[in-house]
Design an enzyme around this catalytic site. Sequence first.
Site, short mmCIF file in Angstrom:
data_model
loop_
_atom_site.label_atom_id
_atom_site.label_comp_id
_atom_site.label_asym_id
_atom_site.label_seq_id
_atom_site.Cartn_x
_atom_site.Cartn_y
_atom_site.Cartn_z
N ASN A 150 0.71 -1.21 0.18
CA ASN A 150 0.39 -0.03 0.02
C ASN A 150 0.62 1.26 0.51
OD1 ASN A 150 -1.75 -1.92 0.52
ND2 ASN A 150 -2.57 -1.36 2.47
N VAL A 151 0.42 2.31 -0.48
CA VAL A 151 1.65 3.00 -0.60
C VAL A 151 0.25 4.40 0.25
CG1 VAL A 151 1.92 2.90 -2.68
CG2 VAL A 151 -0.21 3.78 -2.74
N HIS A 188 5.97 -0.41 -2.54
CA HIS A 188 5.36 0.74 -3.85
C HIS A 188 5.46 1.82 -3.73
CE1 HIS A 188 3.60 -3.62 -5.24
NE2 HIS A 188 4.44 -3.54 -5.13
N CYS A 213 10.25 19.95 -11.49
CA CYS A 213 11.42 20.09 -9.95
C CYS A 213 11.47 21.03 -10.03
CB CYS A 213 12.50 18.66 -10.33
SG CYS A 213 13.83 18.34 -9.85
N CYS A 271 15.59 20.84 -11.64
CA CYS A 271 16.38 20.85 -12.77
C CYS A 271 15.41 21.05 -14.03
CB CYS A 271 16.97 19.62 -12.30
SG CYS A 271 14.87 18.13 -13.05
N SER A 293 -4.40 -9.61 -3.77
CA SER A 293 -5.21 -10.50 -4.25
C SER A 293 -3.86 -11.73 -4.58
CB SER A 293 -5.22 -9.94 -5.45
OG SER A 293 -4.30 -8.78 -5.88
P1 NAD Z 1 -6.04 -5.59 -4.90
O1 NAD Z 1 -7.47 -5.17 -5.28
O2 NAD Z 1 -5.65 -6.60 -6.35
O3 NAD Z 1 -6.49 -6.83 -4.30
C1 NAD Z 1 -7.30 -6.56 -2.35
C2 NAD Z 1 -8.07 -7.71 -2.14
O4 NAD Z 1 -8.18 -7.39 -1.09
C3 NAD Z 1 -7.75 -8.56 -2.87
O5 NAD Z 1 -7.81 -10.31 -2.30
C4 NAD Z 1 -9.41 -8.87 -2.25
O6 NAD Z 1 -10.08 -9.85 -1.92
C5 NAD Z 1 -9.05 -8.63 -0.30
N1 NAD Z 1 -9.89 -7.54 0.57
C6 NAD Z 1 -11.33 -6.50 -0.56
N2 NAD Z 1 -11.12 -6.42 0.69
C7 NAD Z 1 -11.39 -6.30 1.40
C8 NAD Z 1 -10.70 -6.61 3.23
N3 NAD Z 1 -11.85 -5.81 3.74
N4 NAD Z 1 -10.82 -7.45 4.74
C9 NAD Z 1 -9.75 -8.49 3.63
N5 NAD Z 1 -9.14 -8.34 2.49
C10 NAD Z 1 -10.31 -7.37 0.80
O7 NAD Z 1 -4.67 -5.08 -4.18
P2 NAD Z 1 -3.02 -5.24 -4.18
O8 NAD Z 1 -2.91 -7.08 -3.78
O9 NAD Z 1 -2.78 -4.86 -3.13
O10 NAD Z 1 -2.56 -4.74 -5.54
C11 NAD Z 1 -3.33 -4.16 -6.61
C12 NAD Z 1 -1.92 -2.55 -6.27
O11 NAD Z 1 -2.45 -1.65 -5.93
C13 NAD Z 1 -0.95 -3.01 -4.96
O12 NAD Z 1 0.85 -2.28 -5.66
C14 NAD Z 1 -0.74 -1.52 -4.26
O13 NAD Z 1 0.00 -0.93 -3.49
C15 NAD Z 1 -1.58 -1.10 -4.34
N6 NAD Z 1 -2.82 0.07 -4.36
C16 NAD Z 1 -3.12 0.33 -3.56
C17 NAD Z 1 -3.87 0.86 -2.38
C18 NAD Z 1 -3.56 1.81 -1.23
O14 NAD Z 1 -2.49 2.52 -0.33
N7 NAD Z 1 -4.34 1.62 0.13
C19 NAD Z 1 -5.55 0.74 -2.98
C20 NAD Z 1 -5.23 0.00 -4.24
C21 NAD Z 1 -4.29 -0.40 -5.31
ZN ZN Z 2 14.96 17.06 -11.55
#
Ligand code: NAD
Ligand code: ZN
Length: 240
Positions: free
Chosen positions: A100-101, A117, A146, A148, A187
């Site tokens: 997550n970011v 990420h 930036c 630069c 996922s």
């Molecule tokens: P994904 O969207 O592919 O998968 C999310 C997973 O979470 C699914 O398997 C789903 O079943 C599960 N899920 C949904 N709600 C849930 C809950 N309440 N409790 C438990 N599980 C739950 O996300 P990912 O696997 O993190 O990969 C996608 C990319 O998206 C990552 O690189 C991430 O950086 C980015 N992303 C980040 C954010 C954030 O920072 N909050 C949000 C969206 C996407």
């Molecule tokens: Zn720069």
Amino acid sequence: MRITQARQWLRSARRIAVLTGAGISAESGIPTFRGPGGLWRSFRPEDLATPEAFASDPVLVWEWYDWRRGLIAKAEPNAGHLALVELEERAPAFDLITQNVDGLHRRAGSKNVICLHGDIWTLRCTVCSRARESFQVPLDPRPPRCTCGGLERPGVVWFGESLPSAAWLAAEEAARNCDSFLVVGTSAVVMPAGGLARIAKQAGAKVIEVNAGETQLSPMADAALRGPAGTILPELLALP
Ligand code: NAD
Ligand code: ZN
């Protein structure tokens, strides 16, 4: 039964590693990429979160990040994030690896967080790579320049880009050397992060998955616990 067994594994582990994904922040109101609310103006994240998308239409990608920053700024850590803070306090050694970011783990109080990420609250120059923090919400309508002269972009890892190597090495080390590997709300389709659970398993760790649904990792998990992270994680730690 499975939750009792998983609780026992966590209690007896000398070292715990946790990998989280977008699912842990879903209950804070931040949509996952592949779940409901993942689309923005009918664009798929896979078509926006790429260097090619930013090169061809930086303002469009910038507006999407502005929307996401607005959502995240209003969000609060949930019971799932807080349970992982508690787990860090209890465990002899602990690493929290997140895809997550959104920065919610740190805001909840987690200390040892490996951000695979990047971080939506940083900007990075596309030319000289200089990075800086920015908490501005809403963003200016166009990406800034930036010193630069290069265009600044969100400091996150996009599809097709490699992970920051220090973060990846730390994550791999944690996966290889833990006794319990907890995978929450991911996922596991985004590689190489999805491969960490396999590394942990091959090194002899118990893999515990917490997810609202079935994933590609479920068949290899030693315990696959179904349900929302905000409910299951506190139960797993037997929190009141
Ligand atoms: P994904 O969207 O592919 O998968 C999310 C997973 O979470 C699914 O398997 C789903 O079943 C599960 N899920 C949904 N709600 C849930 C809950 N309440 N409790 C438990 N599980 C739950 O996300 P990912 O696997 O993190 O990969 C996608 C990319 O998206 C990552 O690189 C991430 O950086 C980015 N992303 C980040 C954010 C954030 O920072 N909050 C949000 C969206 C996407
Ligand atoms: Zn720069």
